[in-house]
Design a protein around this motif. Structure first.
Motif, mmCIF file in Angstrom:
data_model
loop_
_atom_site.group_PDB
_atom_site.id
_atom_site.type_symbol
_atom_site.label_atom_id
_atom_site.label_comp_id
_atom_site.label_asym_id
_atom_site.label_seq_id
_atom_site.Cartn_x
_atom_site.Cartn_y
_atom_site.Cartn_z
ATOM 1 N N VAL A 139 7.347 -3.512 12.346
ATOM 2 C CA VAL A 139 7.945 -3.576 11.131
ATOM 3 C C VAL A 139 9.190 -2.900 11.365
ATOM 4 C CG1 VAL A 139 5.901 -3.984 9.793
ATOM 5 C CG2 VAL A 139 6.781 -1.541 10.352
ATOM 6 N N VAL A 140 10.079 -2.901 10.328
ATOM 7 C CA VAL A 140 11.564 -2.277 10.535
ATOM 8 C C VAL A 140 11.538 -1.202 9.332
ATOM 9 C CG1 VAL A 140 13.913 -2.514 10.503
ATOM 10 C CG2 VAL A 140 12.687 -4.120 11.684
ATOM 11 N N VAL A 141 12.030 -0.049 9.565
ATOM 12 C CA VAL A 141 11.783 0.873 8.456
ATOM 13 C C VAL A 141 13.245 0.783 7.836
ATOM 14 C CG1 VAL A 141 11.755 3.163 7.948
ATOM 15 C CG2 VAL A 141 10.322 2.400 9.869
ATOM 16 N N ARG A 142 13.518 0.395 6.709
ATOM 17 C CA ARG A 142 14.489 0.186 5.910
ATOM 18 C C ARG A 142 14.386 0.900 4.521
ATOM 19 N NH1 ARG A 142 13.945 -5.295 7.842
ATOM 20 N NH2 ARG A 142 15.642 -5.712 9.397
ATOM 21 N N GLY A 143 13.508 2.082 4.319
ATOM 22 C CA GLY A 143 13.595 2.661 3.235
ATOM 23 C C GLY A 143 12.908 3.942 3.234
ATOM 24 N N LEU A 144 12.937 4.934 2.603
ATOM 25 C CA LEU A 144 12.151 6.177 2.447
ATOM 26 C C LEU A 144 11.481 6.432 1.236
ATOM 27 C CD1 LEU A 144 14.291 8.559 4.744
ATOM 28 C CD2 LEU A 144 12.458 7.117 5.494
ATOM 29 N N LEU A 145 10.329 7.132 1.155
ATOM 30 C CA LEU A 145 9.820 7.478 -0.284
ATOM 31 C C LEU A 145 9.822 8.907 -0.022
ATOM 32 C CD1 LEU A 145 6.542 5.288 -0.585
ATOM 33 C CD2 LEU A 145 8.577 5.388 -2.187
ATOM 34 N N ASP A 146 10.014 9.731 -1.051
ATOM 35 C CA ASP A 146 9.736 10.814 -1.147
ATOM 36 C C ASP A 146 8.318 11.329 -1.162
ATOM 37 O OD1 ASP A 146 12.572 11.613 -1.228
ATOM 38 O OD2 ASP A 146 12.629 11.891 -3.537
ATOM 39 N N ASP A 147 7.935 12.599 -0.777
ATOM 40 C CA ASP A 147 6.664 13.142 -0.694
ATOM 41 C C ASP A 147 5.927 13.245 -2.058
ATOM 42 O OD1 ASP A 147 6.877 12.691 1.993
ATOM 43 O OD2 ASP A 147 7.658 14.622 2.160
ATOM 44 N N THR A 148 6.154 12.565 -3.075
ATOM 45 C CA THR A 148 5.714 12.478 -4.446
ATOM 46 C C THR A 148 5.291 10.936 -4.915
ATOM 47 O OG1 THR A 148 7.955 12.083 -5.679
ATOM 48 C CG2 THR A 148 7.194 14.556 -5.034
ATOM 49 N N GLY A 149 4.325 10.742 -5.851
ATOM 50 C CA GLY A 149 4.033 9.613 -6.104
ATOM 51 C C GLY A 149 3.188 8.944 -5.129
ATOM 52 N N VAL A 150 3.652 7.881 -4.957
ATOM 53 C CA VAL A 150 2.853 6.821 -3.965
ATOM 54 C C VAL A 150 3.123 7.544 -2.590
ATOM 55 C CG1 VAL A 150 2.872 4.626 -3.038
ATOM 56 C CG2 VAL A 150 3.258 4.701 -5.307
ATOM 57 N N GLY A 151 4.175 8.301 -2.191
ATOM 58 C CA GLY A 151 4.337 8.932 -0.944
ATOM 59 C C GLY A 151 3.074 9.988 -0.724
ATOM 60 N N ARG A 152 2.494 10.500 -1.510
ATOM 61 C CA ARG A 152 1.489 11.392 -1.278
ATOM 62 C C ARG A 152 0.055 10.484 -0.936
ATOM 63 N NH1 ARG A 152 0.893 15.297 -6.315
ATOM 64 N NH2 ARG A 152 0.554 13.276 -7.449
ATOM 65 N N ALA A 153 0.234 9.308 -1.235
ATOM 66 C CA ALA A 153 -1.345 8.488 -0.622
ATOM 67 C C ALA A 153 -1.660 8.623 0.485
ATOM 68 C CB ALA A 153 -0.901 7.232 -1.434
ATOM 69 N N PHE A 154 -2.778 8.856 0.571
ATOM 70 C CA PHE A 154 -3.393 8.825 2.197
ATOM 71 C C PHE A 154 -2.629 9.987 3.040
ATOM 72 C CE2 PHE A 154 -3.588 4.204 1.053
ATOM 73 C CZ PHE A 154 -4.958 4.377 0.929
ATOM 74 N N ALA A 155 -2.388 11.054 2.515
ATOM 75 C CA ALA A 155 -1.633 12.034 2.839
ATOM 76 C C ALA A 155 -0.324 11.718 3.514
ATOM 77 C CB ALA A 155 -2.727 12.886 3.964
ATOM 78 N N GLY A 156 0.354 10.962 3.116
ATOM 79 C CA GLY A 156 1.542 10.297 3.562
ATOM 80 C C GLY A 156 1.596 9.343 4.589
ATOM 81 N N GLN A 157 0.044 9.305 5.098
ATOM 82 C CA GLN A 157 0.103 8.191 6.472
ATOM 83 C C GLN A 157 -0.078 6.721 5.701
ATOM 84 O OE1 GLN A 157 0.971 10.748 8.725
ATOM 85 N NE2 GLN A 157 -0.517 9.267 10.109
ATOM 86 N N LEU A 158 1.225 6.051 5.423
ATOM 87 C CA LEU A 158 1.077 4.749 4.841
ATOM 88 C C LEU A 158 2.529 4.131 5.275
ATOM 89 C CD1 LEU A 158 1.565 4.553 1.044
ATOM 90 C CD2 LEU A 158 1.985 6.682 2.246
ATOM 91 N N VAL A 159 2.438 2.643 5.135
ATOM 92 C CA VAL A 159 3.631 2.029 5.296
ATOM 93 C C VAL A 159 3.527 0.951 4.115
ATOM 94 C CG1 VAL A 159 4.806 0.225 6.694
ATOM 95 C CG2 VAL A 159 3.815 2.138 7.650
ATOM 96 N N VAL A 160 4.529 0.929 3.256
ATOM 97 C CA VAL A 160 4.759 -0.002 1.981
ATOM 98 C C VAL A 160 5.609 -1.026 2.398
ATOM 99 C CG1 VAL A 160 5.130 -0.019 -0.440
ATOM 100 C CG2 VAL A 160 4.462 2.113 0.299
ATOM 101 N N MET A 161 5.158 -2.261 2.131
ATOM 102 C CA MET A 161 5.719 -3.541 2.168
ATOM 103 C C MET A 161 5.671 -4.566 1.101
ATOM 104 S SD MET A 161 4.447 -4.300 5.913
ATOM 105 C CE MET A 161 5.713 -5.578 6.237
ATOM 106 N N ASP A 162 6.424 -5.273 1.161
ATOM 107 C CA ASP A 162 6.250 -6.522 -0.056
ATOM 108 C C ASP A 162 5.027 -7.227 0.110
ATOM 109 O OD1 ASP A 162 7.555 -8.263 -2.399
ATOM 110 O OD2 ASP A 162 7.023 -9.716 -0.778
ATOM 111 N N LEU A 163 4.085 -7.696 -0.785
ATOM 112 C CA LEU A 163 2.957 -8.180 -0.752
ATOM 113 C C LEU A 163 2.860 -9.222 0.074
ATOM 114 C CD1 LEU A 163 -0.055 -8.075 -1.634
ATOM 115 C CD2 LEU A 163 0.870 -9.576 -3.806
#
Length: 614
Positions: A173-197
């Motif tokens: 995957v190609v990293v094209r965006g960053l999440l702050d460590d709040t909201g969804v960014g805190r899920a799974f202690a920040g060990q996640l990759v968010v993609m379009d469904l």
């Protein structure tokens, strides 16, 4: 109080070397207790934050009762329910970053083109998401967003490729965006990759599948009515669950697991109490003549008891001052293995967070350490201040054998008789429940027999080892409470070690038995993904591999198995091919209630199933 503390310090300071063992034991027990409490608090908080962050603003959640994924067309059925505010599909899967560390991550797929989904999970705004070009992100199927902490930990750059190992094989995957460590960014202690469904579905090999539907109600909607309507509309293999109830279930499960960890800390505090009591008993015994003089000068037993307990409190305070910072450092070391144990227990990835020094867990450990020191000094202090003034002054500073009362002799033989009777009864009946009574009876009898036992050993030890050992044994027989306390320390330490060892071995055996109960033979062929994936189900291999493996020289037999869950949560399905079931090389099946000699063959042919007796 200041005067009492000053006086206590004047007594404790010259004896610090003698009391160093007690201080060290209190410090270590407080360190263990505080490390357990701090690590458990950080892990439970991280676990709950993951659930809250991933659920967003949802009120209800729809998942498969057996776990795993289901058809994404269910979202259309859900959205037809009246008074529904927002219903957003989500796909959650596991992967790990390819490389030396194999860091586990969760793949989270949401519909980025669906405005309600974006609002539900709070993906709006430059403050929560940093993206170079949203159009490029949405137009490229390999686009991904990662939390800032994960981005920095993996030393990534925007536009850089992230190599992942998924159930379907190696992916990028190609990293094209960053999440702050709040909201969804805190899920799974920040060990996640968010993609379009849709992109996440292709990446995980789950085309047109989702793992959950999160539902947020309209302001005027009734929660009970919407929940009932959803349950009536969706198929029976889907569960509709309130988020607050789900959180409560997770909290209860985590609390039961953490109770085991806290019990280890409690054992350490109990052992510290016994050792400290033994050391204080020795110190207070040496000051008996001083106590007699103070009472002769007009001090009351209550005042002397208070002064001795202040000394014990001061001693335990020194241990607490050392133990709490040491416990915080120890928590950083134990949080990772505890997180691994929780991951195995809950079948979910629980990442080890940084453990902050929280006031409440540290205060609880400190109070427990102070209380253990005071309780440890209570009995020795009470005994030292209750000795007759005449007896103390008459004996001076010398110790002599205490006269034994006839009642004590009677109690000693009665306890021994009771212990032997309980042992005989337990051996005759075979009732394991009498084991605790036997142990308690022999413990009481042993405490009462310690003084005559030491006196009986005086002469034989003198003949074998010489006068030094005989003098030591004789000295212990003058004050049997010290020998009883020393024996109690040894027994308490042995009991704590045995209990913790049995608990760890039991947990390890349970995990190993669960994972390897159906695997036998000489070699196992499995997906490399299954080595690190937790909680996402095992990757299924192609049946074509059986013929390829069977063609390898030296292979005598090849058997295959597969796992799944039934519609009712908690009921597992084990599918075994005929070779795996009938060939003795793969083990034997113990049938408790056979329905005939051909039961195995009927199951192997697919005409019947086996069930476990519960």
């Amino acid at each position: 109080m200041l005067q009492a503390l000053r006086l206590a310090w004047d007594h404790v300071r010259p004896q610090l070397r003698q009391l160093s063992v007690a201080v060290a034991v209190i410090a270590l027990s407080v360190a263990l207790a505080s490390s357990m409490l701090l690590a458990n608090h950080a892990l439970s908080e991280s676990f709950e934050q993951s659930l809250d962050a991933l659920a967003g603003k949802a009120d209800l959640q729809i998942t498969a009762a057996s776990g795993g994924s289901f058809d994404e067309q269910m979202i259309d059925l859900v959205r037809e329910v009246p008074s529904l505010g927002t219903a957003a599909p989500m796909l959650v899967g596991s992967a790990f970053v390819r490389g030396e560390g194999r860091a586990g991550v969760r793949i989270v797929g949401v519909d980025m083109l669906d405005d309600p989904s974006v609002r539900l999970y709070d993906f709006r705004g430059r403050s929560s998401i940093g993206m170079e070009d949203p159009l490029v992100f949405l137009s490229q199927p390999d686009s991904a967003i990662v939390p800032r902490a994960f981005y920095e930990k993996q030393r990534l750059r925007l536009g850089e490729r992230l190599h992942l190992q998924t159930g379907g094989g190696a992916r990028e995957v190609v990293v094209r965006g960053l999440l702050d460590d709040t909201g969804v960014g805190r899920a799974f202690a920040g060990q996640l990759v968010v993609m379009d469904l849709e992109s996440a579905q292709r990446l995980l090999g789950e085309e047109q599948k989702i793992s959950q539907i999160d539902v947020a109600l309209a302001p005027e909607a009734d929660l009970d009515a919407v929940e009932a309507a959803l349950q009536a509309r969706v198929p029976s293999y889907l569960e509709v669950e309130r988020l607050d109830e789900r959180k409560a279930d997770v909290q209860r499960a985590v609390a039961s697991f953490q109770l085991i960890m806290n019990s280890v800390a409690a054992c350490a505090l109990l052992l510290a109490l016994i050792i400290t009591s033994n050391r204080l008993s020795t110190v207070y015994e040496a000051r008996t003549w001083e106590m007699g003089v103070m009472r002769a000068l007009g001090s009351s037993p209550g005042a002397l008891l208070r002064d001795l307990l202040v000394e014990a409190l001061l001693l335990s305070a020194i241990g607490v001052a050392i133990g709490v910072p040491l416990g915080w450092l120890l928590a950083q070391a134990i949080v990772a293995p505890v997180a691994d144990a929780m991951s195995l227990n809950f079948k979910q990835v629980v990442d080890a967070p940084w453990v902050p020094l929280r006031p409440l867990p540290a205060a609880l450990a400190a109070v427990a350490g102070l209380a253990s020191g005071v309780v440890a000094g209570l009995l020795p202090a009470w005994r030292s201040t209750r000795i007759s003034i005449v007896d103390v002054l008459k004996k001076g500073r010398l110790r002599a054998p205490r006269s034994e009362r006839p009642a004590k002799r009677t109690a000693r033989w009665a306890a021994l008789t009771l212990a032997v009777a309980c042992l005989v009864l337990q051996l005759l009946t075979g009732d394991g429940r009498l084991g605790a009574l036997v142990i308690a009876a022999f413990a009481v009898a042993g405490a009462l027999l310690i003084q005559p036992g030491l006196r009986a050993l005086d002469r034989p030890l003198h003949l074998v080892f010489g006068g030094a050992v005989a003098i030591g044994v004789h000295d212990q027989s003058l004050v049997p409470s010290r020998a009883v306390a020393a024996g109690g320390v040894l027994l308490g330490g042995i009991a704590a070690v045995v209990w913790m060892g049995n608990t760890s071995r039991s947990f390890e055996a349970f995990v190993v038995d669960q994972l390897m109960a159906t695997r036998s033979g000489d070699l196992v062929v499995d997906s490399a993904y299954n080595e690190s994936a937790v909680g996402a189900g095992e990757t299924k291999l192609s049946e074509e591999l059986l013929a390829k493996i069977d063609a390898v020289p030296g292979v005598a037999a090849v058997g295959a198995i597969a796992y799944d869950l039934a519609e009712r949560s908690g009921i597992g399905i084990l599918a075994v091919d005929s070779t795996r079931m009938l060939d003795p090389a793969f083990g034997t099946w113990r049938i408790e209630q056979p329905l005939g000699g051909d039961a195995l063959r009927r199951v192997a042919a697919g005409d019947a199933v086996f069930g476990t007796a519960q």
